[in-house]
Scaffold this active site. Structure first.
Site, PDB file in Angstrom:
ATOM      1  N   SER A  12       0.840  -1.219   0.000  1.00 19.63           N
ATOM      2  CA  SER A  12       0.000   0.000   0.000  1.00 19.63           C
ATOM      3  C   SER A  12       0.864   1.255   0.000  1.00 19.63           C
ATOM      4  O   SER A  12       0.529   2.254  -0.631  1.00 19.63           O
ATOM      5  CB  SER A  12      -0.949  -0.009   1.199  1.00 19.63           C
ATOM      6  OG  SER A  12      -0.239   0.202   2.417  1.00 19.63           O
ATOM      7  N   MET A  89      10.387  -6.861   4.411  1.00 13.73           N
ATOM      8  CA  MET A  89      10.610  -7.464   5.726  1.00 13.73           C
ATOM      9  C   MET A  89      11.896  -8.276   5.781  1.00 13.73           C
ATOM     10  O   MET A  89      11.934  -9.339   6.383  1.00 13.73           O
ATOM     11  CB  MET A  89       9.408  -8.347   6.085  1.00 13.73           C
ATOM     12  CG  MET A  89       8.091  -7.628   6.068  1.00 13.73           C
ATOM     13  SD  MET A  89       8.109  -6.070   6.990  1.00 13.73           S
ATOM     14  CE  MET A  89       7.890  -6.654   8.631  1.00 13.73           C
ATOM     15  N   ASN A 106      13.430   4.308   4.011  1.00 12.07           N
ATOM     16  CA  ASN A 106      12.492   3.302   4.511  1.00 12.07           C
ATOM     17  C   ASN A 106      11.406   3.996   5.306  1.00 12.07           C
ATOM     18  O   ASN A 106      11.624   5.091   5.848  1.00 12.07           O
ATOM     19  CB  ASN A 106      13.233   2.308   5.425  1.00 12.07           C
ATOM     20  CG  ASN A 106      12.318   1.243   6.018  1.00 12.07           C
ATOM     21  OD1 ASN A 106      11.524   0.629   5.319  1.00 12.07           O
ATOM     22  ND2 ASN A 106      12.413   1.056   7.326  1.00 12.07           N
ATOM     23  N   HIS A 108       8.920   3.419   8.575  1.00 17.78           N
ATOM     24  CA  HIS A 108       8.773   2.569   9.757  1.00 17.78           C
ATOM     25  C   HIS A 108       7.570   3.062  10.555  1.00 17.78           C
ATOM     26  O   HIS A 108       7.440   4.278  10.783  1.00 17.78           O
ATOM     27  CB  HIS A 108      10.055   2.625  10.610  1.00 17.78           C
ATOM     28  CG  HIS A 108       9.981   1.796  11.845  1.00 17.78           C
ATOM     29  ND1 HIS A 108      10.127   0.421  11.834  1.00 17.78           N
ATOM     30  CD2 HIS A 108       9.763   2.142  13.138  1.00 17.78           C
ATOM     31  CE1 HIS A 108      10.014  -0.030  13.075  1.00 17.78           C
ATOM     32  NE2 HIS A 108       9.793   0.983  13.880  1.00 17.78           N
ATOM     33  N   THR A 140      20.489   2.813   7.247  1.00 12.18           N
ATOM     34  CA  THR A 140      21.906   2.642   7.605  1.00 12.18           C
ATOM     35  C   THR A 140      22.057   1.237   8.197  1.00 12.18           C
ATOM     36  O   THR A 140      21.078   0.507   8.329  1.00 12.18           O
ATOM     37  CB  THR A 140      22.320   3.690   8.667  1.00 12.18           C
ATOM     38  OG1 THR A 140      21.408   3.574   9.775  1.00 12.18           O
ATOM     39  CG2 THR A 140      22.239   5.106   8.107  1.00 12.18           C
ATOM     40  N   ASP A 144      16.542   0.233  11.516  1.00 12.58           N
ATOM     41  CA  ASP A 144      15.651   1.334  11.930  1.00 12.58           C
ATOM     42  C   ASP A 144      16.392   2.416  12.708  1.00 12.58           C
ATOM     43  O   ASP A 144      15.823   3.042  13.603  1.00 12.58           O
ATOM     44  CB  ASP A 144      14.499   0.777  12.784  1.00 12.58           C
ATOM     45  CG  ASP A 144      13.675  -0.246  12.024  1.00 12.58           C
ATOM     46  OD1 ASP A 144      13.120  -1.152  12.673  1.00 12.58           O
ATOM     47  OD2 ASP A 144      13.623  -0.158  10.782  1.00 12.58           O
ATOM     48  N   GLU A 173       0.964   7.126   6.834  1.00 15.01           N
ATOM     49  CA  GLU A 173       2.167   6.713   6.089  1.00 15.01           C
ATOM     50  C   GLU A 173       2.029   7.063   4.611  1.00 15.01           C
ATOM     51  O   GLU A 173       2.976   7.519   3.961  1.00 15.01           O
ATOM     52  CB  GLU A 173       2.379   5.208   6.229  1.00 15.01           C
ATOM     53  CG  GLU A 173       2.774   4.741   7.613  1.00 15.01           C
ATOM     54  CD  GLU A 173       2.870   3.227   7.677  1.00 15.01           C
ATOM     55  OE1 GLU A 173       3.320   2.609   6.705  1.00 15.01           O
ATOM     56  OE2 GLU A 173       2.494   2.663   8.726  1.00 15.01           O
TER      57      GLU A 173
HETATM   58  C1  GRF Z   1       3.420  -0.641   6.986  1.00 12.27           C
HETATM   59  O1  GRF Z   1       2.974  -0.460   8.308  1.00 12.27           O
HETATM   60  C2  GRF Z   1       4.821  -0.079   6.884  1.00 12.27           C
HETATM   61  O2  GRF Z   1       5.053   0.969   7.793  1.00 12.27           O
HETATM   62  C3  GRF Z   1       5.659  -1.254   7.251  1.00 12.27           C
HETATM   63  O3  GRF Z   1       5.037  -2.320   6.563  1.00 12.27           O
HETATM   64  C4  GRF Z   1       3.611  -2.140   6.696  1.00 12.27           C
HETATM   65  C5  GRF Z   1       2.890  -2.629   5.471  1.00 12.27           C
HETATM   66  O4  GRF Z   1       3.198  -1.789   4.419  1.00 12.27           O
HETATM   67  N1  GRF Z   1       7.009  -1.024   6.871  1.00 12.27           N
HETATM   68  P1  GRF Z   1       2.548  -1.964   2.930  1.00 12.27           P
HETATM   69  O5  GRF Z   1       1.044  -1.924   3.055  1.00 12.27           O
HETATM   70  O6  GRF Z   1       3.022  -3.291   2.380  1.00 12.27           O
HETATM   71  O7  GRF Z   1       3.083  -0.788   2.193  1.00 12.27           O
END
Ligand code: GRF
Length: 202
Positions: A12, A89, A106, A108, A140, A144, A173
């Site tokens: 997203s 991830m 990134n 977070h 870096t 995080d 975000e």
């Molecule tokens: C979000 O909360 C983002 O902050 C974290 O991953 C979650 C899912 O992100 N890093 P997305 O919907 O795949 O962009």
């Protein structure tokens, strides 16, 4: 500026960047989306936008180095100026980070340096916080830990669960990341001496 976005799931945040980049005059274009999951929902969404997509599945490679070498090969062809991690991830090796440090950002879901790592919303609730938020930062070597480009605050409401809070933060975000990418792509903020120098978003 040419941007490659890294995802592991629904993407997203990646789609928010894609949407923002359509605006005339936006200083970046999304030229590729890379995932470590072949079934990441974001890959289909990116492909539907006509963006090149790539999946590099870790178990298909004998080592982390081989996995990253395949990613580097794709990146060399895409020639990005900027890498945006968005729900990616996987921890990057020091080699990877050194290769792109200062050009990789990134998002977070917490107000770093509070709550680095996972399960940030539950931890914020458990800690009795009344406010949380999200941070866009330079990547870096420490997880995080990179200098922040921008942050946005989100209230924690009574009765919030990790899921209701995550949904409220995610909406923010999607506004913060495009603003931060714009500033970075315009050169209004950069990483220098381990700090974010210039104007930020908040
Ligand atoms: C979000 O909360 C983002 O902050 C974290 O991953 C979650 C899912 O992100 N890093 P997305 O919907 O795949 O962009």
């Amino acid at each position: 500026k040419r941007v490659v976005v890294f995802i592991s799931g629904g993407g997203s945040n990646m789609m928010a960047l894609v949407a923002a980049a359509k605006a005339p005059g936006f200083p970046a274009e999304i030229v590729g989306v890379i995932s470590d999951k072949a079934d990441a929902g974001g890959l289909e969404k990116a492909a539907a936008e006509g963006i090149s997509t790539f999946a590099f599945v870790r178990k298909d490679y004998t080592s982390k180095e081989a996995h990253e070498a395949a990613i580097f090969e794709a990146l060399d062809r895409l020639s990005p100026d900027i890498l945006c991690l968005a729900g990616y991830m996987r921890l990057l090796s020091a080699t990877f980070i050194q290769r792109y440090e200062g050009r990789m950002i990134n998002i977070h879901p917490s107000l770093l340096p509070l709550f680095p790592g996972l399960h940030t919303h539950q931890r914020a609730i458990d800690a009795g916080m009344r406010i949380t938020g999200c941070t866009v930062h330079f990547v870096t070597e420490g997880m995080d830990e990179g200098p922040a480009i921008g942050q946005a605050a989100v209230p924690i409401l009574s009765g919030d669960t990790a899921d209701t809070l995550a949904a409220r933060v995610l909406t923010v975000e999607h506004q913060l990341y495009p603003q931060a990418l714009r500033l970075f792509a315009e050169g209004k903020v950069r990483m220098e001496g381990g700090k974010a120098v210039g104007t930020g978003v908040s």
